[in-house]
Design a protein around this motif. Structure first.
Motif, PDB file in Angstrom:
ATOM      1  N   VAL A 205     -68.991 -20.649 -34.364  1.00 53.63           N
ATOM      2  CA  VAL A 205     -70.270 -19.956 -34.231  1.00 53.63           C
ATOM      3  C   VAL A 205     -70.948 -20.003 -35.598  1.00 53.63           C
ATOM      4  O   VAL A 205     -70.329 -19.688 -36.621  1.00 53.63           O
ATOM      5  CB  VAL A 205     -70.083 -18.494 -33.779  1.00 53.63           C
ATOM      6  CG1 VAL A 205     -71.422 -17.767 -33.714  1.00 53.63           C
ATOM      7  CG2 VAL A 205     -69.387 -18.437 -32.422  1.00 53.63           C
TER       8      VAL A 205
ATOM      9  N   LEU B 254     -73.849 -21.768 -30.717  1.00 50.59           N
ATOM     10  CA  LEU B 254     -74.268 -20.375 -30.871  1.00 50.59           C
ATOM     11  C   LEU B 254     -74.596 -20.065 -32.326  1.00 50.59           C
ATOM     12  O   LEU B 254     -73.849 -20.415 -33.238  1.00 50.59           O
ATOM     13  CB  LEU B 254     -73.171 -19.430 -30.387  1.00 50.59           C
ATOM     14  CG  LEU B 254     -72.872 -19.414 -28.884  1.00 50.59           C
ATOM     15  CD1 LEU B 254     -71.710 -18.474 -28.585  1.00 50.59           C
ATOM     16  CD2 LEU B 254     -74.106 -19.000 -28.089  1.00 50.59           C
TER      17      LEU B 254
ATOM     18  N   TYR C 278     -68.805 -14.584 -23.246  1.00 48.91           N
ATOM     19  CA  TYR C 278     -69.221 -15.017 -24.586  1.00 48.91           C
ATOM     20  C   TYR C 278     -68.171 -15.968 -25.180  1.00 48.91           C
ATOM     21  O   TYR C 278     -68.502 -17.033 -25.709  1.00 48.91           O
ATOM     22  CB  TYR C 278     -69.415 -13.805 -25.499  1.00 48.91           C
ATOM     23  CG  TYR C 278     -69.845 -14.165 -26.908  1.00 48.91           C
ATOM     24  CD1 TYR C 278     -71.190 -14.202 -27.256  1.00 48.91           C
ATOM     25  CD2 TYR C 278     -68.905 -14.492 -27.895  1.00 48.91           C
ATOM     26  CE1 TYR C 278     -71.590 -14.547 -28.543  1.00 48.91           C
ATOM     27  CE2 TYR C 278     -69.292 -14.842 -29.174  1.00 48.91           C
ATOM     28  CZ  TYR C 278     -70.635 -14.870 -29.492  1.00 48.91           C
ATOM     29  OH  TYR C 278     -71.018 -15.217 -30.766  1.00 48.91           O
TER      30      TYR C 278
ATOM     31  N   TYR D  64     -68.176 -19.307 -23.377  1.00 52.65           N
ATOM     32  CA  TYR D  64     -69.356 -20.104 -23.712  1.00 52.65           C
ATOM     33  C   TYR D  64     -69.208 -20.721 -25.104  1.00 52.65           C
ATOM     34  O   TYR D  64     -69.540 -21.888 -25.325  1.00 52.65           O
ATOM     35  CB  TYR D  64     -70.609 -19.231 -23.642  1.00 52.65           C
ATOM     36  CG  TYR D  64     -71.902 -19.998 -23.772  1.00 52.65           C
ATOM     37  CD1 TYR D  64     -72.581 -20.449 -22.645  1.00 52.65           C
ATOM     38  CD2 TYR D  64     -72.448 -20.268 -25.023  1.00 52.65           C
ATOM     39  CE1 TYR D  64     -73.773 -21.160 -22.754  1.00 52.65           C
ATOM     40  CE2 TYR D  64     -73.629 -20.977 -25.156  1.00 52.65           C
ATOM     41  CZ  TYR D  64     -74.297 -21.426 -24.016  1.00 52.65           C
ATOM     42  OH  TYR D  64     -75.469 -22.128 -24.136  1.00 52.65           O
ATOM     43  N   ALA D  65     -68.703 -19.908 -26.055  1.00 53.32           N
ATOM     44  CA  ALA D  65     -68.529 -20.399 -27.425  1.00 53.32           C
ATOM     45  C   ALA D  65     -67.521 -21.546 -27.478  1.00 53.32           C
ATOM     46  O   ALA D  65     -67.706 -22.518 -28.219  1.00 53.32           O
ATOM     47  CB  ALA D  65     -68.089 -19.253 -28.333  1.00 53.32           C
ATOM     48  N   LYS D  66     -66.462 -21.439 -26.697  1.00 51.56           N
ATOM     49  CA  LYS D  66     -65.446 -22.497 -26.692  1.00 51.56           C
ATOM     50  C   LYS D  66     -65.969 -23.778 -26.019  1.00 51.56           C
ATOM     51  O   LYS D  66     -65.621 -24.897 -26.430  1.00 51.56           O
ATOM     52  CB  LYS D  66     -64.189 -21.993 -25.975  1.00 51.56           C
ATOM     53  CG  LYS D  66     -63.386 -20.976 -26.793  1.00 51.56           C
ATOM     54  CD  LYS D  66     -62.114 -20.586 -26.080  1.00 51.56           C
ATOM     55  CE  LYS D  66     -61.267 -19.645 -26.918  1.00 51.56           C
ATOM     56  NZ  LYS D  66     -60.763 -20.256 -28.173  1.00 51.56           N
TER      57      LYS D  66
ATOM     58  N   LYS E 227     -64.401 -14.908 -35.380  1.00 50.19           N
ATOM     59  CA  LYS E 227     -64.386 -16.367 -35.274  1.00 50.19           C
ATOM     60  C   LYS E 227     -62.998 -16.932 -35.576  1.00 50.19           C
ATOM     61  O   LYS E 227     -62.504 -17.826 -34.868  1.00 50.19           O
ATOM     62  CB  LYS E 227     -65.420 -16.970 -36.232  1.00 50.19           C
ATOM     63  CG  LYS E 227     -66.861 -16.763 -35.824  1.00 50.19           C
ATOM     64  CD  LYS E 227     -67.831 -17.085 -36.957  1.00 50.19           C
ATOM     65  CE  LYS E 227     -67.638 -18.483 -37.526  1.00 50.19           C
ATOM     66  NZ  LYS E 227     -68.606 -18.775 -38.599  1.00 50.19           N
TER      67      LYS E 227
ATOM     68  N   CYS F 292     -75.494 -16.810 -34.823  1.00 47.56           N
ATOM     69  CA  CYS F 292     -75.344 -15.347 -34.803  1.00 47.56           C
ATOM     70  C   CYS F 292     -75.818 -14.748 -36.130  1.00 47.56           C
ATOM     71  O   CYS F 292     -75.383 -15.171 -37.206  1.00 47.56           O
ATOM     72  CB  CYS F 292     -73.881 -14.990 -34.553  1.00 47.56           C
ATOM     73  SG  CYS F 292     -73.618 -13.269 -34.101  1.00 47.56           S
TER      74      CYS F 292
ATOM     75  N   SER G 250     -79.048 -16.946 -30.943  1.00 43.73           N
ATOM     76  CA  SER G 250     -78.140 -16.696 -29.814  1.00 43.73           C
ATOM     77  C   SER G 250     -77.611 -15.267 -29.763  1.00 43.73           C
ATOM     78  O   SER G 250     -77.549 -14.647 -28.690  1.00 43.73           O
ATOM     79  CB  SER G 250     -76.946 -17.657 -29.872  1.00 43.73           C
ATOM     80  OG  SER G 250     -77.348 -18.996 -29.962  1.00 43.73           O
TER      81      SER G 250
ATOM     82  N   LEU H 164     -63.296 -19.847 -32.931  1.00 46.22           N
ATOM     83  CA  LEU H 164     -64.620 -20.135 -32.379  1.00 46.22           C
ATOM     84  C   LEU H 164     -65.519 -20.764 -33.440  1.00 46.22           C
ATOM     85  O   LEU H 164     -65.480 -20.368 -34.609  1.00 46.22           O
ATOM     86  CB  LEU H 164     -65.269 -18.852 -31.857  1.00 46.22           C
ATOM     87  CG  LEU H 164     -64.460 -18.037 -30.841  1.00 46.22           C
ATOM     88  CD1 LEU H 164     -65.212 -16.762 -30.479  1.00 46.22           C
ATOM     89  CD2 LEU H 164     -64.176 -18.856 -29.592  1.00 46.22           C
TER      90      LEU H 164
ATOM     91  N   PRO I 168     -69.127 -25.588 -28.820  1.00 49.59           N
ATOM     92  CA  PRO I 168     -68.863 -25.376 -30.253  1.00 49.59           C
ATOM     93  C   PRO I 168     -70.074 -25.722 -31.120  1.00 49.59           C
ATOM     94  O   PRO I 168     -70.707 -26.758 -30.936  1.00 49.59           O
ATOM     95  CB  PRO I 168     -67.681 -26.309 -30.535  1.00 49.59           C
ATOM     96  CG  PRO I 168     -67.710 -27.325 -29.441  1.00 49.59           C
ATOM     97  CD  PRO I 168     -68.230 -26.610 -28.236  1.00 49.59           C
TER      98      PRO I 168
END
Length: 342
Positions: free
Chosen positions: A199, A173, A162, A165-167, A192, A175, A220, A197, A170
């Motif tokens: 998100v 995602l 996770y 993927y977030a990095k 975050k 949430c 996501s 991150l 950018p």
């Protein structure tokens, strides 16, 4: 005393004289009045409760906090030998119920059961009362962490995946939580900030409304309670990848605590019992004692665990300290983020 009586003029009118016996009687009467005045409040506390107890819940019937309130009311009714009436007063994330308790008589016959939202709401929007001054913590009934779940459409099966993927993506995602300033939202923001991150927060009114979008991939991820997500994780329609508790949760094997990577990110929501400030300490102690006994009952532990809660049952002083710490911690974050109610 003898010298005083020697100075009394024997020619004084008899009705103006004060024999030793009369002075002693008055002295003893004064002491008796003081002694009784000290005993009366204690005698009143010993008779608590003298009438039905109103247990106010700031959320609708059927929700997890309402279920816990009714479990405890059922357990305590024979102990107090008085009806315990659960009264739901939903609205403003529990503020309406809290305000009604803060304005009730300070005699322990009106009790509030609420959540961490009590000390978050005043930072988000103007409050008609001060929870830190107008209410007194009796005990924390239960604790519950939050779970980070992801859409099955994403190539994410673990917490490390996770974060990676977030990095790498950018701002991609999205949430959900159940509202701006809610405990899961604050947990997400802590996460975050700790991981740097990007998100996007997507508030939904409930997890039930977010679930279809989460399953389809339109959304996501989501941060919500174990009770809300467990059955869907078991069914495989969503994946649990992390938890906000300090340690792992057995019901979500493979889900790492966020604090294992970011030590400062540990958020557990509490459910607590409060009374109006000024309620005699003896009554607070009585309520606390009976609640702690109930929360040690194996049957109560199981029933609460089945809906995702860990019973606590701490002292009034310990509960008050946690409430104060959370009030300050969440308040600092909310001011930094400049969050306001929508």
């Amino acid at each position: 005393m003898r010298r005083i009586w020697r100075r009394v003029d024997p020619r004084m009118a008899p009705e103006r004289r004060r024999p030793k016996e009369e002075i002693m009687r008055r002295y003893l009467r004064a002491i008796s009045i003081c002694f009784v005045s000290l005993l009366l409040p204690g005698m009143a506390w010993a008779n608590y409760p003298e009438r039905p107890i109103k247990l106010i819940v700031g959320f609708p019937p059927g929700g997890s906090i309402d279920v816990v309130a009714r479990i405890l009311a059922e357990k305590l009714r024979p102990v107090f030998n008085q009806p315990i009436v659960v009264e739901n007063r939903p609205g403003a994330s529990g503020t309406i119920a809290a305000q009604s308790t803060a304005s009730a008589e300070a005699d322990g016959h009106t009790i509030l059961m609420t959540t961490s939202a009590l000390i978050i709401n005043p930072w988000i929007s103007p409050s008609p009362f001060d929870p830190m001054k107008d209410l007194k913590a009796v005990t924390r009934v239960a604790m519950s962490p939050y779970v980070l779940v992801v859409s099955p459409k994403l190539p994410i099966h673990s917490f490390d995946e996770y974060v990676a993927y977030a990095k790498q993506n950018p701002g991609k995602l999205t949430c959900s939580t159940y509202g701006v300033g809610s405990p899961p939202h604050l947990a997400l923001e802590m996460f975050k900030r700790a991981g740097e991150l990007d998100v996007v927060h997507a508030p939904y009114r409930s997890f039930g409304l977010a679930l279809p979008d989460l399953m389809s991939g339109l959304l996501s991820c989501s941060v919500d309670t174990p009770a809300n997500v467990e059955q869907h994780v078991r069914a495989g329609t969503i994946r649990a990848v992390a938890v906000t508790s300090p340690g792992a949760l057995p019901m979500f094997p493979g889900s790492a605590p966020i604090s294992s990577r970011y030590p400062d990110v540990a958020v557990e929501a509490w459910q607590g019992i409060f009374v109006r400030s000024g309620t005699p300490q003896a009554i607070v102690d009585r309520i606390n004692s009976e609640l702690v006994k109930a929360l040690r009952d194996p049957e109560i532990i199981k029933r609460m665990s089945d809906i995702g809660f860990t019973p606590v049952g701490d002292s009034s002083e310990a509960a008050a300290q946690v409430v104060r710490n959370d009030f300050d911690r969440y308040g600092a974050l909310i001011k930094t983020l400049k969050l306001k109610s929508e």
